[in-house]
Design a protein around this motif. Structure first.
Motif, PDB file in Angstrom:
ATOM      1  N   ASN A 125      -5.133   1.450  -3.722  1.00 41.37           N
ATOM      2  CA  ASN A 125      -4.360   0.598  -3.577  1.00 41.37           C
ATOM      3  C   ASN A 125      -4.925  -0.414  -2.251  1.00 41.37           C
ATOM      4  O   ASN A 125      -4.734  -1.041  -1.575  1.00 41.37           O
ATOM      5  CB  ASN A 125      -3.248   0.562  -3.550  1.00 41.37           C
ATOM      6  N   LYS A 126      -4.082   0.817  -0.991  1.00 40.28           N
ATOM      7  CA  LYS A 126      -4.799   0.329   0.244  1.00 40.28           C
ATOM      8  C   LYS A 126      -5.623   0.015   1.034  1.00 40.28           C
ATOM      9  O   LYS A 126      -6.367  -0.760   1.407  1.00 40.28           O
ATOM     10  CB  LYS A 126      -4.494   1.577   1.267  1.00 40.28           C
ATOM     11  N   ILE A 127      -6.512   0.718  -0.091  1.00 38.36           N
ATOM     12  CA  ILE A 127      -8.349   0.500   0.204  1.00 38.36           C
ATOM     13  C   ILE A 127      -8.816  -0.715  -0.604  1.00 38.36           C
ATOM     14  O   ILE A 127      -9.080  -1.613  -0.254  1.00 38.36           O
ATOM     15  CB  ILE A 127      -9.308   1.564  -0.305  1.00 38.36           C
ATOM     16  N   TYR A 128      -8.193  -0.627  -2.126  1.00 34.44           N
ATOM     17  CA  TYR A 128      -8.470  -1.687  -2.741  1.00 34.44           C
ATOM     18  C   TYR A 128      -8.006  -3.009  -1.612  1.00 34.44           C
ATOM     19  O   TYR A 128      -8.811  -4.558  -1.674  1.00 34.44           O
ATOM     20  CB  TYR A 128      -8.346  -1.629  -4.109  1.00 34.44           C
ATOM     21  N   GLN A 129      -7.047  -3.365  -0.908  1.00 28.89           N
ATOM     22  CA  GLN A 129      -6.199  -4.696  -0.944  1.00 28.89           C
ATOM     23  C   GLN A 129      -7.030  -5.200   0.311  1.00 28.89           C
ATOM     24  O   GLN A 129      -7.449  -6.149   0.833  1.00 28.89           O
ATOM     25  CB  GLN A 129      -4.842  -4.152  -0.444  1.00 28.89           C
ATOM     26  N   GLU A 130      -8.066  -3.984   1.552  1.00 27.83           N
ATOM     27  CA  GLU A 130      -8.821  -4.141   2.082  1.00 27.83           C
ATOM     28  C   GLU A 130      -9.666  -5.211   2.275  1.00 27.83           C
ATOM     29  O   GLU A 130     -10.079  -5.843   2.684  1.00 27.83           O
ATOM     30  CB  GLU A 130      -9.826  -2.962   2.605  1.00 27.83           C
ATOM     31  N   TYR A 131     -10.131  -5.283   0.883  1.00 24.40           N
ATOM     32  CA  TYR A 131     -11.644  -5.475  -0.140  1.00 24.40           C
ATOM     33  C   TYR A 131     -11.089  -6.989  -0.553  1.00 24.40           C
ATOM     34  O   TYR A 131     -11.633  -8.346  -0.866  1.00 24.40           O
ATOM     35  CB  TYR A 131     -12.019  -5.519  -1.143  1.00 24.40           C
ATOM     36  N   PHE A 132      -9.726  -6.526  -1.499  1.00 24.37           N
ATOM     37  CA  PHE A 132      -9.488  -7.702  -2.518  1.00 24.37           C
ATOM     38  C   PHE A 132      -7.909  -8.679  -2.176  1.00 24.37           C
ATOM     39  O   PHE A 132      -7.959  -9.436  -2.168  1.00 24.37           O
ATOM     40  CB  PHE A 132      -9.545  -7.129  -3.748  1.00 24.37           C
ATOM     41  N   GLY A 133      -7.580  -9.044  -0.970  1.00 27.73           N
ATOM     42  CA  GLY A 133      -5.810  -9.120  -0.760  1.00 27.73           C
ATOM     43  C   GLY A 133      -5.811 -10.577  -0.198  1.00 27.73           C
ATOM     44  O   GLY A 133      -5.529 -11.020  -0.584  1.00 27.73           O
ATOM     45  N   GLU A 134      -7.647 -10.819   0.281  1.00 29.26           N
ATOM     46  CA  GLU A 134      -7.008 -12.320   0.227  1.00 29.26           C
ATOM     47  C   GLU A 134      -7.382 -13.145  -0.940  1.00 29.26           C
ATOM     48  O   GLU A 134      -6.976 -14.190  -0.898  1.00 29.26           O
ATOM     49  CB  GLU A 134      -8.253 -13.082   1.469  1.00 29.26           C
ATOM     50  N   HIS A 135      -8.021 -12.924  -2.184  1.00 30.50           N
ATOM     51  CA  HIS A 135      -8.700 -12.970  -3.074  1.00 30.50           C
ATOM     52  C   HIS A 135      -8.053 -11.900  -4.296  1.00 30.50           C
ATOM     53  O   HIS A 135      -9.021 -11.417  -4.424  1.00 30.50           O
ATOM     54  CB  HIS A 135      -9.779 -13.446  -2.818  1.00 30.50           C
ATOM     55  N   PRO A 136      -6.475 -11.618  -4.263  1.00 30.36           N
ATOM     56  CA  PRO A 136      -6.190 -10.524  -5.573  1.00 30.36           C
ATOM     57  C   PRO A 136      -6.442 -10.763  -7.564  1.00 30.36           C
ATOM     58  O   PRO A 136      -6.363 -12.319  -7.285  1.00 30.36           O
ATOM     59  CB  PRO A 136      -4.735 -10.162  -5.272  1.00 30.36           C
ATOM     60  N   PRO A 137      -7.393 -10.503  -7.752  1.00 33.13           N
ATOM     61  CA  PRO A 137      -7.834 -10.739  -9.139  1.00 33.13           C
ATOM     62  C   PRO A 137      -6.754 -10.015 -10.437  1.00 33.13           C
ATOM     63  O   PRO A 137      -5.981  -9.996  -9.464  1.00 33.13           O
ATOM     64  CB  PRO A 137      -9.132 -10.539  -9.523  1.00 33.13           C
TER      65      PRO A 137
END
Length: 129
Positions: free
Chosen positions: A90-102
């Motif tokens: 989740n921590k890594i995922y948020q780095e990529y999708f944090g601004e645009h969470p699907p």
């Protein structure tokens, strides 16, 4: 609008042909097949951190090839081999999708290949008529 397929000639582990497209686009929708931490037909060595970065990089490369960005992703599916990796993932995922969470589903599953994570997604971009 015709259906467009991306990456229909691809190989996996051991150079075996894979019987699916990396992604399929239809009427503004892009369906990205499940991606793993594969490079040159082999799963990379590494823990959940290295494999998550590589898996997401593979997803982003397909999105880019088709003319989509992370902001166009509407749904993500995640399979983790080990549920103890959830918070690190989740921590890594948020780095990529944090601004645009699907929207997202994340489950623990035995994998078909020796990897720690698999990710697929659906993206949408309104196409000019």
């Amino acid at each position: 609008m015709p259906i467009k397929r991306y990456g229909t000639v691809q190989t996996g582990a051991g150079g075996k042909a894979l019987p699916f497209a990396r992604a399929v686009e239809a009427d503004g929708w892009l369906y990205v097949s499940g991606q793993v931490a594969m490079e040159d037909g082999e799963i990379i060595d590494g823990n959940i951190i290295a494999q998550t970065h590589k898996t997401i990089a593979n997803v982003l490369a397909i999105l880019d090839e088709a003319g989509y960005g992370v902001e166009d992703v509407v749904r993500v599916g995640v399979w983790l081999d080990d549920p103890r990796d959830f918070w690190t993932f989740n921590k890594i995922y948020q780095e990529y999708f944090g601004e645009h969470p699907p929207a997202r589903a994340c489950v623990q599953s035995s994998m078909m290949v020796d990897c720690k994570v698999e990710i697929d997604c659906v993206a949408y971009k309104k196409k000019d008529a």
